[in-house]
Each structure stands twice: as structure tokens, then as C-alpha cells.
Design an enzyme around this catalytic site. Structure first.
Site, PDB file in Angstrom:
ATOM      1  N   CYS A 130      73.115  44.284  35.690  1.00 60.53           N
ATOM      2  CA  CYS A 130      73.700  45.080  34.594  1.00 60.53           C
ATOM      3  C   CYS A 130      75.236  44.612  34.527  1.00 60.53           C
ATOM      4  O   CYS A 130      75.596  43.486  34.993  1.00 60.53           O
ATOM      5  CB  CYS A 130      73.633  46.476  35.055  1.00 60.53           C
ATOM      6  SG  CYS A 130      74.103  47.011  36.599  1.00 60.53           S
TER       7      CYS A 130
ATOM      8  N   ARG B 167      72.921  50.887  36.884  1.00 61.92           N
ATOM      9  CA  ARG B 167      71.485  50.664  36.286  1.00 61.92           C
ATOM     10  C   ARG B 167      70.908  49.743  37.329  1.00 61.92           C
ATOM     11  O   ARG B 167      69.690  49.655  37.736  1.00 61.92           O
ATOM     12  CB  ARG B 167      71.473  50.190  35.110  1.00 61.92           C
ATOM     13  CG  ARG B 167      71.801  51.313  33.918  1.00 61.92           C
ATOM     14  CD  ARG B 167      72.297  50.542  32.568  1.00 61.92           C
ATOM     15  NE  ARG B 167      73.284  49.684  32.631  1.00 61.92           N
ATOM     16  CZ  ARG B 167      73.937  48.878  31.611  1.00 61.92           C
ATOM     17  NH1 ARG B 167      73.269  48.826  30.549  1.00 61.92           N
ATOM     18  NH2 ARG B 167      74.909  48.202  31.731  1.00 61.92           N
TER      19      ARG B 167
ATOM     20  N   ASP C 176      73.348  52.496  29.037  1.00 57.13           N
ATOM     21  CA  ASP C 176      74.343  52.500  30.205  1.00 57.13           C
ATOM     22  C   ASP C 176      74.808  54.105  30.451  1.00 57.13           C
ATOM     23  O   ASP C 176      75.385  54.405  29.607  1.00 57.13           O
ATOM     24  CB  ASP C 176      75.694  51.680  29.752  1.00 57.13           C
ATOM     25  CG  ASP C 176      76.620  51.633  30.798  1.00 57.13           C
ATOM     26  OD1 ASP C 176      76.761  52.027  31.958  1.00 57.13           O
ATOM     27  OD2 ASP C 176      77.329  50.688  30.844  1.00 57.13           O
TER      28      ASP C 176
END
Ligand code: 4NP
Length: 154
Positions: free
Chosen positions: A9, A15, A124
């Protein structure tokens, strides 16, 4: 050889650490031997543990990700891992640009592995509310299950 999977990420504090934790948990439940790791395209959080909200979302589901430490992706990762999995489309574009031409690892978008979620991003949660982390956890569990299904069929 076990499959080796790198989740990527932006910051490697939300994440992709959750995806790494989910993948370790799912593979342990199934008794499947895999190598899972995660990295970020950015360097802002190198050395940091996962965001406390990401840790809490994982722990609420019985998974402890507190021991992870953020790192930045390097070109060597493209040969070290047989699967490199981007958490969103902008990360996928960025790592595709970094990928050496002769690299052996396969590059994919995480939710492309989940039937009906193709082309979607794991949103996100960093700048949002707490519930974004619960949503992200649900996404990474679905992705981990589906990716492992795919790898086990090979
Ligand atoms: P992640 O979330 O990519 O899921 O780890 C982010 C964490 C930090 C930042 C952006 C996204 N940041 O800009 O610092």
C-alpha cells in the site's frame, strides 16, 4: 516451496499490514505454508508499527499485527516474492513502474482475486473514521481467502 506474497500500500501502516495479518491468519487456519510480508511505496512511516486503529481492527478479529514494522518496497522484492499484490489501483500503477522488466514475481490488484470485486480498491482508511478500518479488515479477509483459494488450485 511455499508461495511468497508481498502486500503493498502507500504507507505500510494500515491496509497492507492488515492484509499480511489476514493472510497469515487464514493460511494458519488452513494449515497452508506461505510466506507473507508487506511494504509501502512511500517512506514516511518506515520503522513504525501499524496504525493503532489498524491494530485495533485486526485484534477485534483475533489477529495481533502489533509486531510488524513498516518498510518501503525495493526492486529486489520483485524477485523475492512470487506474488506482489497492490491494495489499490494507484499503488498498482506505481509498483508497475518500479517493476524491473525481467522480474519473476506476478503483479496483481488485491480485490481482482475476489469474485464481483474486480477492479476495486481497498479504500485507504488513514484519513477517515474508525469504521473505515473495520471495512478494510473485511476487505483484506475476503482478499486473503480468495487469493489463497487461487494459489491452492495451482
Ligand atoms: P496505508 O495508509 O497506505 O493503508 O498504510 C496510509 C498511511 C499513511 C499515509 C497514507 C496512507 N500517509 O500519507 O502518511
Amino acid at each position: 516451496m511455499p508461495h511468497s506474497i508481498l502486500f503493498v500500500c502507500l504507507g505500510n501502516i494500515c491496509r497492507s499490514p492488515m492484509a499480511e495479518g489476514a493472510m497469515r491468519w487464514v493460511s494458519e487456519q488452513r494449515g497452508t505454508d506461505i510466506i507473507a510480508d508487506s511494504a509501502g511505496t512511500g517512506s514516511w512511516h518506515v520503522g513504525d508499527p501499524p496504525d493503532r486503529r489498524a491494530q485495533a481492527a485486526a485484534l477485534a478479529n483475533g489477529v495481533d499485527i502489533s509486531g510488524q514494522q513498516a518498510r518501503q518496497i525495493s526492486v529486489r522484492d520483485f524477485d523475492r516474492f512470487d506474488q506482489i499484490v497492490a491494495m489499490d489501483r494507484s499503488v498498482l500503477r506505481d509498483i508497475d513502474a518500479l517493476r524491473p522488466e525481467m522480474a519473476s514475481g506476478a503483479l496483481s490488484l488485491f480485490l481482482d482475486h475476489v469474485a464481483g470485486r474486480e477492479g476495486q480498491d481497498v479504500a485507504d482508511p488513514y484519513y477517515g473514521e474508525e469504521d473505515g478500518f473495520a471495512l478494510a479488515w473485511a476487505d483484506v479477509m475476503a482478499g486473503a481467502e480468495a487469493l489463497l483459494d487461487r494459489l491452492e488450485r495451482r
